[in-house]
Design a protein around this motif. Sequence first.
Motif, PDB file in Angstrom:
ATOM      1  N   ILE A 144     -19.816  -6.147 -34.403  1.00 35.98           N
ATOM      2  CA  ILE A 144     -18.589  -6.521 -34.927  1.00 35.98           C
ATOM      3  C   ILE A 144     -17.549  -5.152 -35.023  1.00 35.98           C
ATOM      4  O   ILE A 144     -16.610  -5.120 -34.532  1.00 35.98           O
ATOM      5  N   TYR A 145     -18.100  -4.100 -35.537  1.00 37.19           N
ATOM      6  CA  TYR A 145     -17.361  -3.021 -35.656  1.00 37.19           C
ATOM      7  C   TYR A 145     -16.778  -2.253 -34.317  1.00 37.19           C
ATOM      8  O   TYR A 145     -15.658  -2.156 -34.328  1.00 37.19           O
ATOM      9  N   PRO A 146     -17.462  -1.937 -33.359  1.00 35.48           N
ATOM     10  CA  PRO A 146     -16.923  -1.492 -32.019  1.00 35.48           C
ATOM     11  C   PRO A 146     -15.992  -2.603 -31.583  1.00 35.48           C
ATOM     12  O   PRO A 146     -15.154  -2.041 -30.720  1.00 35.48           O
ATOM     13  N   LEU A 147     -16.510  -3.788 -31.648  1.00 35.15           N
ATOM     14  CA  LEU A 147     -15.513  -5.034 -31.102  1.00 35.15           C
ATOM     15  C   LEU A 147     -14.213  -4.758 -31.680  1.00 35.15           C
ATOM     16  O   LEU A 147     -13.358  -5.069 -30.761  1.00 35.15           O
ATOM     17  N   TYR A 148     -14.131  -4.769 -32.755  1.00 34.43           N
ATOM     18  CA  TYR A 148     -12.696  -4.881 -33.587  1.00 34.43           C
ATOM     19  C   TYR A 148     -11.954  -3.612 -33.618  1.00 34.43           C
ATOM     20  O   TYR A 148     -10.749  -3.545 -33.948  1.00 34.43           O
ATOM     21  N   PHE A 149     -12.852  -2.285 -33.884  1.00 32.58           N
ATOM     22  CA  PHE A 149     -11.970  -1.168 -34.312  1.00 32.58           C
ATOM     23  C   PHE A 149     -12.270   0.139 -33.040  1.00 32.58           C
ATOM     24  O   PHE A 149     -11.358   1.041 -33.072  1.00 32.58           O
ATOM     25  N   VAL A 150     -13.114  -0.057 -32.072  1.00 27.19           N
ATOM     26  CA  VAL A 150     -13.292   1.050 -31.202  1.00 27.19           C
ATOM     27  C   VAL A 150     -12.272   0.704 -30.268  1.00 27.19           C
ATOM     28  O   VAL A 150     -12.226  -0.295 -29.469  1.00 27.19           O
ATOM     29  N   GLN A 151     -11.726   1.540 -29.472  1.00 30.37           N
ATOM     30  CA  GLN A 151     -10.769   1.587 -28.281  1.00 30.37           C
ATOM     31  C   GLN A 151     -11.072   2.858 -27.603  1.00 30.37           C
ATOM     32  O   GLN A 151     -11.314   3.984 -28.002  1.00 30.37           O
ATOM     33  N   VAL A 152     -10.782   2.729 -26.244  1.00 28.03           N
ATOM     34  CA  VAL A 152     -10.928   4.075 -25.225  1.00 28.03           C
ATOM     35  C   VAL A 152      -9.770   4.906 -25.368  1.00 28.03           C
ATOM     36  O   VAL A 152      -9.998   6.201 -25.470  1.00 28.03           O
ATOM     37  N   GLY A 153      -8.427   4.503 -25.514  1.00 29.28           N
ATOM     38  CA  GLY A 153      -7.541   5.278 -25.611  1.00 29.28           C
ATOM     39  C   GLY A 153      -7.332   5.885 -27.154  1.00 29.28           C
ATOM     40  O   GLY A 153      -7.672   5.177 -27.980  1.00 29.28           O
ATOM     41  N   CYS A 154      -6.435   6.992 -27.449  1.00 20.96           N
ATOM     42  CA  CYS A 154      -5.965   7.329 -28.560  1.00 20.96           C
ATOM     43  C   CYS A 154      -4.946   6.701 -29.251  1.00 20.96           C
ATOM     44  O   CYS A 154      -4.780   6.678 -30.412  1.00 20.96           O
ATOM     45  N   TYR A 155      -4.030   6.027 -28.449  1.00 16.65           N
ATOM     46  CA  TYR A 155      -2.744   5.405 -29.227  1.00 16.65           C
ATOM     47  C   TYR A 155      -3.015   3.878 -29.646  1.00 16.65           C
ATOM     48  O   TYR A 155      -3.887   3.329 -28.884  1.00 16.65           O
ATOM     49  N   PRO A 156      -2.698   3.735 -30.731  1.00 14.78           N
ATOM     50  CA  PRO A 156      -1.852   4.494 -31.740  1.00 14.78           C
ATOM     51  C   PRO A 156      -2.487   4.906 -33.024  1.00 14.78           C
ATOM     52  O   PRO A 156      -1.862   5.543 -33.707  1.00 14.78           O
ATOM     53  N   ILE A 157      -3.882   4.930 -32.912  1.00 13.96           N
ATOM     54  CA  ILE A 157      -4.721   5.450 -34.037  1.00 13.96           C
ATOM     55  C   ILE A 157      -4.910   7.015 -34.144  1.00 13.96           C
ATOM     56  O   ILE A 157      -5.180   7.461 -35.012  1.00 13.96           O
ATOM     57  N   GLY A 158      -5.014   7.597 -32.875  1.00 16.58           N
ATOM     58  CA  GLY A 158      -5.038   8.972 -32.654  1.00 16.58           C
ATOM     59  C   GLY A 158      -6.559   9.439 -32.136  1.00 16.58           C
ATOM     60  O   GLY A 158      -7.374   8.527 -32.657  1.00 16.58           O
ATOM     61  N   CYS A 159      -6.715  10.247 -31.489  1.00 13.39           N
ATOM     62  CA  CYS A 159      -7.890  10.661 -30.978  1.00 13.39           C
ATOM     63  C   CYS A 159      -8.951  11.113 -32.139  1.00 13.39           C
ATOM     64  O   CYS A 159     -10.277  10.728 -31.823  1.00 13.39           O
ATOM     65  N   GLU A 160      -8.769  11.530 -33.299  1.00 14.03           N
ATOM     66  CA  GLU A 160      -9.680  11.965 -34.200  1.00 14.03           C
ATOM     67  C   GLU A 160     -10.158  10.575 -34.782  1.00 14.03           C
ATOM     68  O   GLU A 160     -11.371  10.578 -35.133  1.00 14.03           O
ATOM     69  N   VAL A 161      -9.389   9.689 -35.241  1.00 16.75           N
ATOM     70  CA  VAL A 161      -9.732   8.561 -35.799  1.00 16.75           C
ATOM     71  C   VAL A 161     -10.774   7.868 -34.773  1.00 16.75           C
ATOM     72  O   VAL A 161     -11.867   7.153 -35.010  1.00 16.75           O
ATOM     73  N   ARG A 162     -10.198   7.676 -33.451  1.00 19.87           N
ATOM     74  CA  ARG A 162     -11.058   7.008 -32.298  1.00 19.87           C
ATOM     75  C   ARG A 162     -12.497   7.690 -32.280  1.00 19.87           C
ATOM     76  O   ARG A 162     -13.420   7.098 -32.207  1.00 19.87           O
ATOM     77  N   ASP A 163     -12.425   8.936 -32.496  1.00 20.27           N
ATOM     78  CA  ASP A 163     -13.813   9.630 -32.332  1.00 20.27           C
ATOM     79  C   ASP A 163     -14.778   9.247 -33.430  1.00 20.27           C
ATOM     80  O   ASP A 163     -15.948   9.175 -33.294  1.00 20.27           O
ATOM     81  N   PHE A 164     -13.915   9.232 -34.577  1.00 18.59           N
ATOM     82  CA  PHE A 164     -14.898   8.768 -35.780  1.00 18.59           C
ATOM     83  C   PHE A 164     -15.321   7.448 -35.634  1.00 18.59           C
ATOM     84  O   PHE A 164     -16.486   7.185 -36.047  1.00 18.59           O
ATOM     85  N   ARG A 165     -14.718   6.672 -35.136  1.00 10.56           N
ATOM     86  CA  ARG A 165     -15.016   5.213 -34.907  1.00 10.56           C
ATOM     87  C   ARG A 165     -16.132   5.022 -33.839  1.00 10.56           C
ATOM     88  O   ARG A 165     -16.996   4.170 -34.239  1.00 10.56           O
ATOM     89  N   ILE A 166     -15.999   5.799 -32.918  1.00  8.77           N
ATOM     90  CA  ILE A 166     -17.137   5.776 -31.837  1.00  8.77           C
ATOM     91  C   ILE A 166     -18.480   6.216 -32.446  1.00  8.77           C
ATOM     92  O   ILE A 166     -19.621   5.749 -32.205  1.00  8.77           O
ATOM     93  N   ALA A 167     -18.360   7.300 -33.175  1.00 11.36           N
ATOM     94  CA  ALA A 167     -19.362   8.061 -33.755  1.00 11.36           C
ATOM     95  C   ALA A 167     -20.204   7.089 -34.819  1.00 11.36           C
ATOM     96  O   ALA A 167     -21.323   6.866 -34.931  1.00 11.36           O
ATOM     97  N   ALA A 168     -19.205   6.173 -35.403  1.00  8.56           N
ATOM     98  CA  ALA A 168     -19.842   5.436 -36.667  1.00  8.56           C
ATOM     99  C   ALA A 168     -20.527   4.179 -35.749  1.00  8.56           C
ATOM    100  O   ALA A 168     -21.464   3.755 -36.218  1.00  8.56           O
ATOM    101  N   SER A 169     -19.979   3.842 -34.621  1.00  5.38           N
ATOM    102  CA  SER A 169     -20.712   2.668 -34.163  1.00  5.38           C
ATOM    103  C   SER A 169     -21.955   3.234 -33.354  1.00  5.38           C
ATOM    104  O   SER A 169     -23.158   2.323 -33.476  1.00  5.38           O
ATOM    105  N   VAL A 170     -21.915   4.403 -32.938  1.00  5.00           N
ATOM    106  CA  VAL A 170     -23.558   5.013 -32.507  1.00  5.00           C
ATOM    107  C   VAL A 170     -24.502   4.806 -33.556  1.00  5.00           C
ATOM    108  O   VAL A 170     -25.625   4.250 -33.521  1.00  5.00           O
ATOM    109  N   PHE A 171     -24.060   5.350 -34.467  1.00  6.64           N
ATOM    110  CA  PHE A 171     -25.146   5.314 -35.674  1.00  6.64           C
ATOM    111  C   PHE A 171     -25.261   3.953 -36.510  1.00  6.64           C
ATOM    112  O   PHE A 171     -26.359   3.542 -36.885  1.00  6.64           O
TER     113      PHE A 171
END
Length: 301
Positions: A101-128
């Motif tokens: 669920i989390y990556p499906l609803y919160f992870v995206q490839v691009g940085c807009y509009p959440i920003g690259c830092e938030v995107r990276d944190f979400r990707i890392a959270a999905s991995v863990f």
Amino acid sequence: MESTGGPYLNTAAVTSPVGIARLLQMTFGCTTFSLVAHQGGFSAAYGTFCMFVWTFCFAITVFIITCEFTHLHSCLSLSWGNFTAAFAMLATLMSVTAAVIYPLYFVQVGCYPIGCEVRDFRIAASVFAGLLFVAYAAEVFLTRAKPGQVTSYMATISGLLKIVQAFVACIIFGALVNDSQYGKYVATQWCVAVYSFCFVVTVVVVAFSVTGKTALLWFPFERSVVIYTFGAVLLYMSAAVIWPVFCFDSKYGSPQRPSLCAKGKCPWDSQLVIAIFTYVNLLLYVLDLAYSQRIRFVSHL
């Protein structure tokens, strides 16, 4: 001099393969919800559910490790083997759901509009979150009953299936309350009664096993569970026939998804989810009935 009665601390609780798996669960769980809470972020019911799963599983895992390391579990009025096996299976199901669920609803490839830092944190959270699921699945694999082994009921295939059945029923209930229109016909209300009855009895079976109170019952618990499982198969067979007829037959419902149905708020979608998981639970109860012929219940482990 008074005997100490053995070591006060159980080092095997953290050095055995199961203990190592639990330490990894604790580490991955803490890392996951910390990443989300710090920068990844979450919102709506989906995000709240994921955070609940990670924090709940983390808290219970810490409790289990603490109790086994200090031998405190011997002071609890629980069948410890049944409790840990049941929780490991439940945590596996919950963590894999959150990991999807989390990556499906919160992870995206691009940085807009959440920003690259938030995107990276979400990707890392999905991995863990994925690693957390693997850690819980590893515990289920390590603690499951082996052929010829005397073990707690919840560690057997039949016991583990009870947790999966209850979890699938919760998915069905979630779809039912999401505008499934089950109240239109008496037949679909019968299906809801089937789902509710089987869920309640399955939870009661798990509760008696976990609390270790099966020996106090005035009737043979193991025979009753097998009879109930047979009854659940028959009940789910009726629901597996009735629900699709009254939801997807052109006389009562719609064989195809209505074109004007809004995404996420379409009764037809909820009805389809219920139909699919009705067949899933029917299969689980059939497997449960088959495996229950090959086990013997042990209530005191």
